[in-house]
Write a protein that holds these residues in place. Structure first.
Motif, PDB file in Angstrom:
ATOM      1  N   ASP A 286       8.981 -26.037-111.881  1.00  0.00           N
ATOM      2  CA  ASP A 286       9.592 -24.757-112.263  1.00  0.00           C
ATOM      3  C   ASP A 286       8.618 -23.605-112.020  1.00  0.00           C
ATOM      4  O   ASP A 286       9.017 -22.519-111.593  1.00  0.00           O
ATOM      5  CB  ASP A 286       9.994 -24.779-113.737  1.00  0.00           C
ATOM      6  CG  ASP A 286      11.117 -25.772-114.026  1.00  0.00           C
ATOM      7  OD1 ASP A 286      11.873 -26.109-113.091  1.00  0.00           O
ATOM      8  OD2 ASP A 286      11.218 -26.207-115.184  1.00  0.00           O
ATOM      9  N   SER A 289       8.480 -22.554-108.414  1.00  0.00           N
ATOM     10  CA  SER A 289       9.652 -21.740-108.070  1.00  0.00           C
ATOM     11  C   SER A 289       9.467 -20.305-108.554  1.00  0.00           C
ATOM     12  O   SER A 289       9.842 -19.351-107.869  1.00  0.00           O
ATOM     13  CB  SER A 289      10.916 -22.352-108.680  1.00  0.00           C
ATOM     14  OG  SER A 289      11.180 -23.625-108.134  1.00  0.00           O
ATOM     15  N   ARG A 293       9.648 -16.635-106.514  1.00  0.00           N
ATOM     16  CA  ARG A 293      10.472 -15.518-106.988  1.00  0.00           C
ATOM     17  C   ARG A 293       9.605 -14.281-107.239  1.00  0.00           C
ATOM     18  O   ARG A 293      10.048 -13.148-107.031  1.00  0.00           O
ATOM     19  CB  ARG A 293      11.218 -15.931-108.260  1.00  0.00           C
ATOM     20  CG  ARG A 293      12.364 -16.897-108.001  1.00  0.00           C
ATOM     21  CD  ARG A 293      13.269 -17.014-109.208  1.00  0.00           C
ATOM     22  NE  ARG A 293      12.624 -17.683-110.319  1.00  0.00           N
ATOM     23  CZ  ARG A 293      12.678 -18.988-110.547  1.00  0.00           C
ATOM     24  NH1 ARG A 293      13.338 -19.778-109.722  1.00  0.00           N
ATOM     25  NH2 ARG A 293      12.062 -19.527-111.584  1.00  0.00           N
ATOM     26  N   ARG A 400       3.207 -21.376-103.222  1.00  0.00           N
ATOM     27  CA  ARG A 400       4.134 -22.396-103.691  1.00  0.00           C
ATOM     28  C   ARG A 400       3.966 -23.696-102.918  1.00  0.00           C
ATOM     29  O   ARG A 400       3.882 -24.783-103.509  1.00  0.00           O
ATOM     30  CB  ARG A 400       5.580 -21.893-103.574  1.00  0.00           C
ATOM     31  CG  ARG A 400       6.622 -22.949-103.947  1.00  0.00           C
ATOM     32  CD  ARG A 400       8.035 -22.401-103.880  1.00  0.00           C
ATOM     33  NE  ARG A 400       8.980 -23.435-104.268  1.00  0.00           N
ATOM     34  CZ  ARG A 400       9.592 -24.253-103.424  1.00  0.00           C
ATOM     35  NH1 ARG A 400       9.345 -24.169-102.123  1.00  0.00           N
ATOM     36  NH2 ARG A 400      10.442 -25.164-103.864  1.00  0.00           N
ATOM     37  N   ILE A 419      13.550 -23.695-103.547  1.00  0.00           N
ATOM     38  CA  ILE A 419      13.312 -22.827-104.697  1.00  0.00           C
ATOM     39  C   ILE A 419      14.487 -22.932-105.642  1.00  0.00           C
ATOM     40  O   ILE A 419      15.639 -22.755-105.226  1.00  0.00           O
ATOM     41  CB  ILE A 419      13.103 -21.371-104.252  1.00  0.00           C
ATOM     42  CG1 ILE A 419      11.902 -21.282-103.312  1.00  0.00           C
ATOM     43  CG2 ILE A 419      12.915 -20.465-105.434  1.00  0.00           C
ATOM     44  CD1 ILE A 419      11.724 -19.917-102.690  1.00  0.00           C
TER      45      ILE A 419
END
Length: 420
Positions: A286, A289, A293, A400, A419
């Motif tokens: 998480d 992701s 973002r 990421r 994602i």
């Protein structure tokens, strides 16, 4: 199922009694820091009678000293009690602040400011270690609670400073510095009450020490890559505190009275959204992701800033307020992703040293970020803002992918997860 509210969580945080005490200490710490942040430049100007060049030198050298605070604290915490070290950091800052009150000579202020910055960054690293230990798997929730109390502390501290600054006298400025020092004394008393000392790993026999190697963050390329890229994942901080106000004043016709609204909107949104976003970050995946973002949101924020001067006063005001909202959302993404990944990527047996190195990223950003923003991005104008957003978005994707590889998180077909 509805998630418990902020005040309910504060009464019963992850980690129980010790966490509740530590959150109280962190609230007082940030309140004192809020006073210091609002009063330091005026104190050096009015009381110490320093010119702008000398003040810049003080703060610049202090910021460099702060970079060293995190790894030194991590190294010491590998062998000593986090509680004892944190008390030492609080008392160290009491001594340095009292030194500033006792003498306004530059030769005294320079080491005092440097050691203050050093102690501040060291204390933040030790707080991370405590939270990772006492909150365990619920560390993201603890971080959300900490962010909430920290924002409240900064706001209250700034309010207290505003009262003192309204008097405008040398004694009023001295009283503000004294209040900051007093807050650290109370913090040290609270931390003294914490039962769980944490930090120092269990001792092993000399024979075991010879056969079990200790992980070294400076020899871990994957972790160093994470720390380096994490510097750029804190771009939201100088955007709020420096970029938006300067852009409004120098490039738009928006009213100057809008500048305080940036911080007010940021504070309200953090309190309103922090718990929800942290509750949605339940695993390292998480967090990766959230990193991606973050980059996209910063790109949108920079785009809003870039177009703000183009269509008049009302449009500029709305564009900069939207940019503030996006900056805050990015800040929330960063608060859960950076924290979670710094812990998840660190080996359990060497966590203090690793988190000490991880803490350098924000210290470096605080030192270099404002300079990059004012001397490169803003000089280039709207194109500079778009380039900044694009660069952060690209680096967030790289961060990421790098973290997913180091964590070994892949889909059954061998590809990296999408994602969320």
């Amino acid at each position: 199922m509805a998630h418990p509210g902020l005040f309910s969580q504060l009464r019963n945080p992850p980690g129980g009694r010790d966490a509740r005490i530590m959150l109280s200490a962190q609230f007082l710490d940030r309140t004192g820091t809020g006073v210091w942040n609002a009063a330091e430049v005026l104190y050096f100007t009015v009381v110490a009678r320093l010119d702008a060049r000398s003040i810049g030198l003080l703060i610049g050298i202090g910021a460099v000293a702060g970079i060293l605070g995190s790894p030194v604290a991590g190294r010491l915490a590998a062998r000593n009690s986090v509680r004892v070290l944190l008390i030492g950091c609080h008392l160290l800052r009491v001594v340095t602040l009292c030194a500033m009150l006792a003498s306004t000579r530059f030769a005294v202020l320079l080491p005092a400011v440097a050691v203050t910055f050093f102690g501040d960054r060291a204390a933040k690293t030790l707080e991370m270690l405590f939270a990772a230990d006492v909150a365990g798997p619920e560390r993201a929730m603890y971080q959300a609670l900490f962010r909430s109390v920290a924002n409240a502390g900064f706001a209250i501290g700034a309010g207290i400073a505003a009262i003192g600054l309204a008097f405008g006298t040398r004694d009023a400025y001295r009283m503000l510095i004294l209040l900051d020092a007093f807050s650290f004394i109370v913090c040290s008393v609270l931390v003294r009450r914490v039962r769980k000392t944490s930090g120092a790993p269990a001792r092993v026999t000399s024979q075991a020490a010879d056969t079990v190697p200790t992980a070294n963050p400076w020899r871990d390329p994957g972790y160093l890559a994470f720390v380096f890229l994490d510097i750029f994942m804190a771009t939201d901080d100088p955007i709020l505190n420096l970029g938006l106000p300067l852009w409004l004043i120098t490039r738009t016709t928006a009213p100057h009275a809008l500048v305080p609204a940036f911080l007010a909107l940021n504070t309200v949104l953090v309190v309103a959204l922090q718990m929800r976003i942290s509750a949605a970050t339940k695993s390292p995946h998480d967090a990766t992701s959230a990193v991606a973002r973050y980059g996209l949101i910063i790109l949108a924020c920079c785009a809003c800033v870039a177009v703000a001067p183009e269509f008049g006063t009302l449009f500029a005001s709305l564009a900069l307020l939207v940019a503030t909202g996006l900056q805050t959302l990015a800040e929330l993404m960063r608060s859960v992703s950076s924290w979670e990944l710094a812990v998840a990527l660190a080996p359990d047996g060497a966590r203090p040293a690793y988190l000490g190195v991880a803490g350098m990223s924000q210290s470096i950003q605080k030192s270099a970020g404002p300079l990059l923003l004012t001397s490169v991005v803003m000089v280039a104008g709207p194109v500079g803002w778009l380039a900044l957003g694009g660069a952060v978005a690209g680096l967030s994707v790289l961060q990421r992918r790098s973290c997913l590889r180091k964590l070994g998180l892949r889909d059954p077909d061998g590809s990296l997860p999408a994602i969320a």
